[in-house]
Every structure is written in C-alpha cells, then in structure tokens.
Design an enzyme around this catalytic site. Structure first.
Site, PDB file in Angstrom:
ATOM      1  N   ASP A  81      -1.613   3.865  -2.890  1.00 50.78           N
ATOM      2  CA  ASP A  81      -2.533   2.833  -3.355  1.00 50.78           C
ATOM      3  C   ASP A  81      -2.228   2.512  -4.827  1.00 50.78           C
ATOM      4  O   ASP A  81      -2.094   3.426  -5.645  1.00 50.78           O
ATOM      5  CB  ASP A  81      -3.973   3.354  -3.204  1.00 50.78           C
ATOM      6  CG  ASP A  81      -5.012   2.272  -3.391  1.00 50.78           C
ATOM      7  OD1 ASP A  81      -4.686   1.080  -3.181  1.00 50.78           O
ATOM      8  OD2 ASP A  81      -6.172   2.621  -3.729  1.00 50.78           O
ATOM      9  N   HIS A 202      -9.760  -5.016  -1.358  1.00 52.89           N
ATOM     10  CA  HIS A 202      -9.995  -3.808  -2.161  1.00 52.89           C
ATOM     11  C   HIS A 202     -11.468  -3.771  -2.553  1.00 52.89           C
ATOM     12  O   HIS A 202     -12.169  -4.768  -2.437  1.00 52.89           O
ATOM     13  CB  HIS A 202      -9.114  -3.829  -3.418  1.00 52.89           C
ATOM     14  CG  HIS A 202      -7.684  -3.481  -3.148  1.00 52.89           C
ATOM     15  ND1 HIS A 202      -7.033  -2.453  -3.766  1.00 52.89           N
ATOM     16  CD2 HIS A 202      -6.790  -4.033  -2.284  1.00 52.89           C
ATOM     17  CE1 HIS A 202      -5.791  -2.381  -3.308  1.00 52.89           C
ATOM     18  NE2 HIS A 202      -5.612  -3.332  -2.409  1.00 52.89           N
ATOM     19  N   THR A 227     -14.345   4.585  -3.820  1.00 53.91           N
ATOM     20  CA  THR A 227     -15.554   5.037  -4.514  1.00 53.91           C
ATOM     21  C   THR A 227     -16.507   5.777  -3.588  1.00 53.91           C
ATOM     22  O   THR A 227     -17.010   6.854  -3.927  1.00 53.91           O
ATOM     23  CB  THR A 227     -16.278   3.816  -5.128  1.00 53.91           C
ATOM     24  OG1 THR A 227     -15.363   3.165  -6.023  1.00 53.91           O
ATOM     25  CG2 THR A 227     -17.522   4.220  -5.889  1.00 53.91           C
TER      26      THR A 227
HETATM   27 ZN   LIG Z   1      -7.704  -1.250  -5.193  1.00 58.33          ZN
END
Ligand SMILES: [Zn+2]
Length: 273
Positions: A81, A202, A227
């Site tokens: 990522d 994203h 997150t």
């Molecule tokens: Zn991202």
C-alpha cells in the site's frame, strides 16, 4: 489461493462487488483478517504500508502471508500500500507481493505517469499487478480536499501507464473523519465508464454504508480499510485486563475484534455469497 491484484479485481468486476483491502500491522491483526477469510470464503487483499517493509516488519510478516495464500481456498492478494517509489515496490515484490501500489500522486501528472509507467514495466516482468493514484488522496487533517480526479486525466493516465488498478480522489481521505464524507458518486461512474479501469477507494474507514454501496454500483472494485483495523483492535484491547491471562490469550480477544470488523466489511462490499 494466490491471486494477483488484477486477477482478484477481475473477479470483482465480473461479480459487480468490491474486494476489501485490509491493512495489517502485526501478526494479531493479520490473524483477525485471515480468520475472517476462513469464515466467509471471501476474496480479500491483505496489504501493508511501505513503512512496514522499510522497518523490517514486512520481512517478518511476508512469509506468514505467503503461507496463508497457499493455505486458504479463497483468492488472496498480498499488496504493497502506498509504495513511495520504485525501490519500495521492488522490495515488496522480492518479499512475494502479488500487487504493488506506486503512489506518485503528489507529482505533476506528467511525472506521475512516468514514475508509474516505469513501475508497470518492471512489475510486469515479475507478473505483479500495479495500482497507481491520480488526484492526491490526503489526510482527514488536511484543510482543503480539492484535488478530485478528472475524467480526462484518468483516461490519459490509464492509457499511458497501463496500470491494473487506479486509486482516485472522489471525496475520501486517510484517518478518522470529523464528519462523514460525501463521495462524488457521479464522478466515479464517469471515470469507470470512460476508462474501464479497476477503481480503488482509499480511506474506506468511516464512510457510511449507503455511500460504500453507491460507490460500488458506480464502479469501485477495491476499498481500503486501515484506520478501522487499528481502531477495532485497540478498542478491544483497551477493554481487556492484560494480566488476566497469558499474553496470547489476551491478544486473541483483540484479534477476534478485527475478525468481526473484517466480516462486517466483507459482507457490506458483497464479497461473500
Ligand atoms: Zn491510501
């Protein structure tokens, strides 16, 4: 089963769903995601940030992820990522990643295209797929969110780079949202229609369910959750007494919370039957 990013997103395109991409940070978060895969039989993308490869965590976790890819029946892609550059992408490929993201989104479009093209040319030799980013997806702490991806730029970028997946800026950001974001659903549909690319969202953590579903209907095929993998683990861990049992037993409960979170998103994205 080992899948490249392109192969797994081809499945999503064909089925009209999105594949969840979960960022893992340590073995416990990875175990949570893997148990969700085993329970649902869904295709998933297991991804790690560039910095985890830089600090050595990637070296520690990659063999386990590769083993999982051989072990589980459902399609699994191991993805880098936000690769900061070509060296980071090459390192992830050496560790066995079947997809890499090159994030040159802060550069002017000509330079972004050149960097991405270079990565695509090299990754192709290793049969690894590439995700690029066009229109910078920033942080929820940023004051302005104005670099939305345009249809015209997206068409040029996809044609000139040959990327397998394209991350677009359509109203999301990285981190905890102060208030729920509003996605540019029309823009997603236009970009999908004109590029036919596998589109990536994203900042999926905290996006309301109805908007996630609308984004998938418009053509999003990969949705990143970083997150909330962290938050589900930490919130569960905070409620535990670390001295109540041996560490592995305590940590298993936090890992279980990641599994529950992952199953919820797998179902929301339509990735399991
Ligand atoms: Zn991202």
């Amino acid at each position: 089963m080992k899948y490249t990013l392109k192969e797994i997103l081809d499945l999503a395109e064909k089925g009209g769903f999105a594949v969840p991409a979960f960022n893992v940070y340590n073995l416990e978060t990875l175990m949570g995601v893997v148990n969700a895969v085993k329970e649902t039989g869904a295709p998933v993308i297991i991804q790690m940030y560039s910095r985890l490869f830089n600090t050595g965590t990637g070296k520690f976790m990659a063999p386990v992820i590769l083993d999982v890819m051989n072990d589980v029946k459902s399609p699994v892609c191991f993805h880098l990522d936000h690769g900061a550059g070509l060296p980071e992408c090459i390192r992830a490929m050496r560790y066995g990643a079947t997809g890499v993201m090159i994030d040159a989104s802060t550069l002017p479009i000509d330079e972004n295209i050149a960097e991405t093209r270079k990565t695509v040319d090299i990754a192709k030799e290793a049969s690894v797929s590439v995700e690029g980013e066009l229109g910078h997806i920033g942080s929820t702490k940023d004051e302005v969110w104005d670099s939305y991806t345009t249809v015209e730029d997206a068409v040029r970028y996809v044609n000139e780079t040959g990327v397998d997946a394209l991350a677009i800026m359509v109203g999301t950001a990285h981190g905890k949202y102060a208030k729920a974001p509003v996605l540019a659903i029309e823009r997603i549909a236009e970009i999908h229609e004109n590029t036919k690319a596998h589109l990536v969202l994203h900042g999926g953590s905290g996006v309301p369910d109805d908007q996630i579903k609308a984004a998938i209907d418009a053509g999003i095929r990969k949705i990143n959750f970083g997150t909330d993998v962290c938050c589900s683990f930490i919130e569960a861990y905070k409620g535990l007494d670390p001295y109540s049992a041996p560490l592995d037993v305590v940590m298993a409960k936090a890992s279980e919370a990641v599994k529950e979170f992952a199953i919820e998103k797998i179902k929301l994205l339509g990735a399991c039957k």
